[in-house]
Design a protein around this motif. Structure first.
Motif, PDB file in Angstrom:
ATOM      1  N   TYR A   3      46.542  89.362  38.721  1.00 16.58           N
ATOM      2  CA  TYR A   3      47.859  88.762  38.921  1.00 16.58           C
ATOM      3  C   TYR A   3      48.288  87.853  37.772  1.00 16.58           C
ATOM      4  O   TYR A   3      49.410  87.347  37.787  1.00 16.58           O
ATOM      5  CB  TYR A   3      47.883  87.962  40.225  1.00 16.58           C
ATOM      6  CG  TYR A   3      47.576  88.793  41.445  1.00 16.58           C
ATOM      7  CD1 TYR A   3      48.428  89.825  41.835  1.00 16.58           C
ATOM      8  CD2 TYR A   3      46.444  88.555  42.196  1.00 16.58           C
ATOM      9  CE1 TYR A   3      48.151  90.596  42.951  1.00 16.58           C
ATOM     10  CE2 TYR A   3      46.161  89.322  43.325  1.00 16.58           C
ATOM     11  CZ  TYR A   3      47.019  90.339  43.689  1.00 16.58           C
ATOM     12  OH  TYR A   3      46.741  91.105  44.791  1.00 16.58           O
ATOM     13  N   MET A   4      47.429  87.643  36.795  1.00 11.44           N
ATOM     14  CA  MET A   4      47.751  86.709  35.710  1.00 11.44           C
ATOM     15  C   MET A   4      49.051  87.049  34.996  1.00 11.44           C
ATOM     16  O   MET A   4      49.880  86.162  34.789  1.00 11.44           O
ATOM     17  CB  MET A   4      46.588  86.616  34.718  1.00 11.44           C
ATOM     18  CG  MET A   4      45.436  85.795  35.232  1.00 11.44           C
ATOM     19  SD  MET A   4      44.149  85.550  34.008  1.00 11.44           S
ATOM     20  CE  MET A   4      43.554  87.208  33.813  1.00 11.44           C
ATOM     21  N   PRO A   5      49.293  88.299  34.608  1.00  9.43           N
ATOM     22  CA  PRO A   5      50.568  88.594  33.940  1.00  9.43           C
ATOM     23  C   PRO A   5      51.781  88.277  34.821  1.00  9.43           C
ATOM     24  O   PRO A   5      52.808  87.821  34.324  1.00  9.43           O
ATOM     25  CB  PRO A   5      50.474  90.089  33.625  1.00  9.43           C
ATOM     26  CG  PRO A   5      49.007  90.358  33.548  1.00  9.43           C
ATOM     27  CD  PRO A   5      48.399  89.457  34.594  1.00  9.43           C
ATOM     28  N   ALA A   6      51.645  88.493  36.125  1.00  9.63           N
ATOM     29  CA  ALA A   6      52.758  88.188  37.037  1.00  9.63           C
ATOM     30  C   ALA A   6      52.964  86.678  37.133  1.00  9.63           C
ATOM     31  O   ALA A   6      54.111  86.198  37.092  1.00  9.63           O
ATOM     32  CB  ALA A   6      52.485  88.780  38.418  1.00  9.63           C
ATOM     33  N   PHE A   7      51.868  85.928  37.269  1.00  9.06           N
ATOM     34  CA  PHE A   7      51.969  84.469  37.276  1.00  9.06           C
ATOM     35  C   PHE A   7      52.637  83.985  35.986  1.00  9.06           C
ATOM     36  O   PHE A   7      53.538  83.156  36.011  1.00  9.06           O
ATOM     37  CB  PHE A   7      50.581  83.812  37.381  1.00  9.06           C
ATOM     38  CG  PHE A   7      49.993  83.766  38.758  1.00  9.06           C
ATOM     39  CD1 PHE A   7      50.718  83.283  39.836  1.00  9.06           C
ATOM     40  CD2 PHE A   7      48.689  84.182  38.965  1.00  9.06           C
ATOM     41  CE1 PHE A   7      50.145  83.213  41.108  1.00  9.06           C
ATOM     42  CE2 PHE A   7      48.107  84.115  40.228  1.00  9.06           C
ATOM     43  CZ  PHE A   7      48.845  83.632  41.296  1.00  9.06           C
ATOM     44  N   PHE A   8      52.154  84.512  34.872  1.00  9.59           N
ATOM     45  CA  PHE A   8      52.695  84.111  33.567  1.00  9.59           C
ATOM     46  C   PHE A   8      54.184  84.409  33.475  1.00  9.59           C
ATOM     47  O   PHE A   8      54.973  83.556  33.069  1.00  9.59           O
ATOM     48  CB  PHE A   8      51.942  84.826  32.436  1.00  9.59           C
ATOM     49  CG  PHE A   8      52.589  84.631  31.096  1.00  9.59           C
ATOM     50  CD1 PHE A   8      52.398  83.465  30.378  1.00  9.59           C
ATOM     51  CD2 PHE A   8      53.421  85.605  30.560  1.00  9.59           C
ATOM     52  CE1 PHE A   8      53.017  83.271  29.147  1.00  9.59           C
ATOM     53  CE2 PHE A   8      54.040  85.433  29.343  1.00  9.59           C
ATOM     54  CZ  PHE A   8      53.840  84.254  28.632  1.00  9.59           C
ATOM     55  N   ALA A   9      54.579  85.620  33.836  1.00 11.04           N
ATOM     56  CA  ALA A   9      55.986  86.021  33.740  1.00 11.04           C
ATOM     57  C   ALA A   9      56.872  85.135  34.611  1.00 11.04           C
ATOM     58  O   ALA A   9      57.948  84.699  34.178  1.00 11.04           O
ATOM     59  CB  ALA A   9      56.147  87.492  34.128  1.00 11.04           C
ATOM     60  N   LYS A  10      56.425  84.859  35.820  1.00 12.75           N
ATOM     61  CA  LYS A  10      57.208  84.009  36.721  1.00 12.75           C
ATOM     62  C   LYS A  10      57.325  82.596  36.152  1.00 12.75           C
ATOM     63  O   LYS A  10      58.414  82.014  36.131  1.00 12.75           O
ATOM     64  CB  LYS A  10      56.565  83.979  38.110  1.00 12.75           C
ATOM     65  CG  LYS A  10      57.348  83.154  39.112  1.00 12.75           C
ATOM     66  CD  LYS A  10      56.730  83.222  40.502  1.00 12.75           C
ATOM     67  CE  LYS A  10      57.563  82.395  41.490  1.00 12.75           C
ATOM     68  NZ  LYS A  10      57.000  82.461  42.843  1.00 12.75           N
ATOM     69  N   ALA A  11      56.218  82.047  35.686  1.00 11.49           N
ATOM     70  CA  ALA A  11      56.233  80.690  35.138  1.00 11.49           C
ATOM     71  C   ALA A  11      57.102  80.607  33.888  1.00 11.49           C
ATOM     72  O   ALA A  11      57.855  79.645  33.708  1.00 11.49           O
ATOM     73  CB  ALA A  11      54.809  80.237  34.825  1.00 11.49           C
ATOM     74  N   HIS A  12      56.992  81.618  33.050  1.00  8.78           N
ATOM     75  CA  HIS A  12      57.800  81.630  31.825  1.00  8.78           C
ATOM     76  C   HIS A  12      59.293  81.648  32.168  1.00  8.78           C
ATOM     77  O   HIS A  12      60.082  80.899  31.583  1.00  8.78           O
ATOM     78  CB  HIS A  12      57.427  82.821  30.943  1.00  8.78           C
ATOM     79  CG  HIS A  12      58.147  82.842  29.644  1.00  8.78           C
ATOM     80  ND1 HIS A  12      57.835  81.977  28.606  1.00  8.78           N
ATOM     81  CD2 HIS A  12      59.190  83.587  29.218  1.00  8.78           C
ATOM     82  CE1 HIS A  12      58.660  82.206  27.595  1.00  8.78           C
ATOM     83  NE2 HIS A  12      59.496  83.175  27.942  1.00  8.78           N
ATOM     84  N   ALA A  13      59.664  82.478  33.125  1.00 10.60           N
ATOM     85  CA  ALA A  13      61.073  82.539  33.538  1.00 10.60           C
ATOM     86  C   ALA A  13      61.523  81.193  34.112  1.00 10.60           C
ATOM     87  O   ALA A  13      62.614  80.710  33.791  1.00 10.60           O
ATOM     88  CB  ALA A  13      61.272  83.654  34.566  1.00 10.60           C
ATOM     89  N   LEU A  14      60.684  80.572  34.918  1.00  8.36           N
ATOM     90  CA  LEU A  14      61.022  79.263  35.483  1.00  8.36           C
ATOM     91  C   LEU A  14      61.174  78.207  34.385  1.00  8.36           C
ATOM     92  O   LEU A  14      62.074  77.374  34.440  1.00  8.36           O
ATOM     93  CB  LEU A  14      59.953  78.832  36.495  1.00  8.36           C
ATOM     94  CG  LEU A  14      59.954  79.602  37.820  1.00  8.36           C
ATOM     95  CD1 LEU A  14      58.655  79.352  38.583  1.00  8.36           C
ATOM     96  CD2 LEU A  14      61.171  79.220  38.653  1.00  8.36           C
ATOM     97  N   ARG A  15      60.307  78.261  33.399  1.00 10.67           N
ATOM     98  CA  ARG A  15      60.406  77.307  32.274  1.00 10.67           C
ATOM     99  C   ARG A  15      61.707  77.524  31.514  1.00 10.67           C
ATOM    100  O   ARG A  15      62.400  76.577  31.148  1.00 10.67           O
ATOM    101  CB  ARG A  15      59.204  77.458  31.333  1.00 10.67           C
ATOM    102  CG  ARG A  15      59.229  76.477  30.164  1.00 10.67           C
ATOM    103  CD  ARG A  15      57.885  76.420  29.452  1.00 10.67           C
ATOM    104  NE  ARG A  15      57.656  77.413  28.461  1.00 10.67           N
ATOM    105  CZ  ARG A  15      58.015  77.336  27.180  1.00 10.67           C
ATOM    106  NH1 ARG A  15      58.665  76.313  26.725  1.00 10.67           N
ATOM    107  NH2 ARG A  15      57.715  78.291  26.346  1.00 10.67           N
TER     108      ARG A  15
END
Length: 193
Positions: A3-15
């Protein structure tokens, strides 16, 4: 770990949309699910940096360095955090040397740029001008305008800051005159703006 890429993508979008608290929460889940999640450590490090949390930035940079010890960026971010925390300049230099050692390409330009910036941060304009000139010379073979604009702009600012407005203008004018011989970058801003 899947799930790391999904976590990363979501966090990046939120940032990117200006929601650092939610991004930090998502990245915390990513790192908790896999402490070796370098992409999440890097993204959280950037949130710490942007929020002025130098201690958090350094902690994540060190965790990232433990995961990817042969990568340039963690050591560079450690140096940045140390500098921001006003740690001894020798510790910043040591972290930068580790970063330069991890570079796989020619490190001459990186070393000169970082040396110039350290000199500027210490108020040593003479050393900063020499190192910035070295930085510019290290880029001589590159046709990319955006790369050359960094040292040229810094040389003009050093001249201006030291009271030599005429020299500053000559540097800027000289760069504009050679700019047509350089190639634009597809990923960088126009340096003349």
């Amino acid at each position: 770990a899947a799930y790391m890429p999904a976590f990363f993508a979501k966090a990046h979008a939120l940032r990117m949309i200006g929601n650092p608290e939610s991004a930090t929460e998502v990245l915390g889940k990513c790192v908790a699910s896999s402490p070796t999640a370098a992409m999440c450590l890097e993204e959280r490090l950037l949130l710490h940096r942007d929020g002025g949390d130098c201690k958090g930035m350094e902690e994540d940079a060190r965790a990232w360095q433990a995961v990817e010890p042969d990568t340039y960026q963690p050591s560079y971010q450690i140096a940045s955090a140390l500098m921001a925390r006003k740690e001894p300049i020798q510790s910043v230099e040591a972290a930068l040397r580790r970063a330069w050692g991890a570079l796989h390409e020619d490190k001459t330009a990186n070393e000169a740029e970082d040396t110039a910036n350290l000199a500027l941060a210490q108020g040593d304009f003479v050393a900063a001008e020499k190192a910035t000139t070295d930085w510019d010379a290290a880029l001589a073979k590159s046709p990319e305008a955006a790369l050359h604009s960094g040292p040229e702009q810094q040389l003009a600012l050093i001249a201006f800051e030291t009271g030599d407005v005429q020299k500053s203008a000559r540097i800027a004018d000289g760069f504009l005159k050679v700019l047509p011989a350089m190639s634009p970058s597809s990923t960088e801003l126009d340096p003349t703006i």
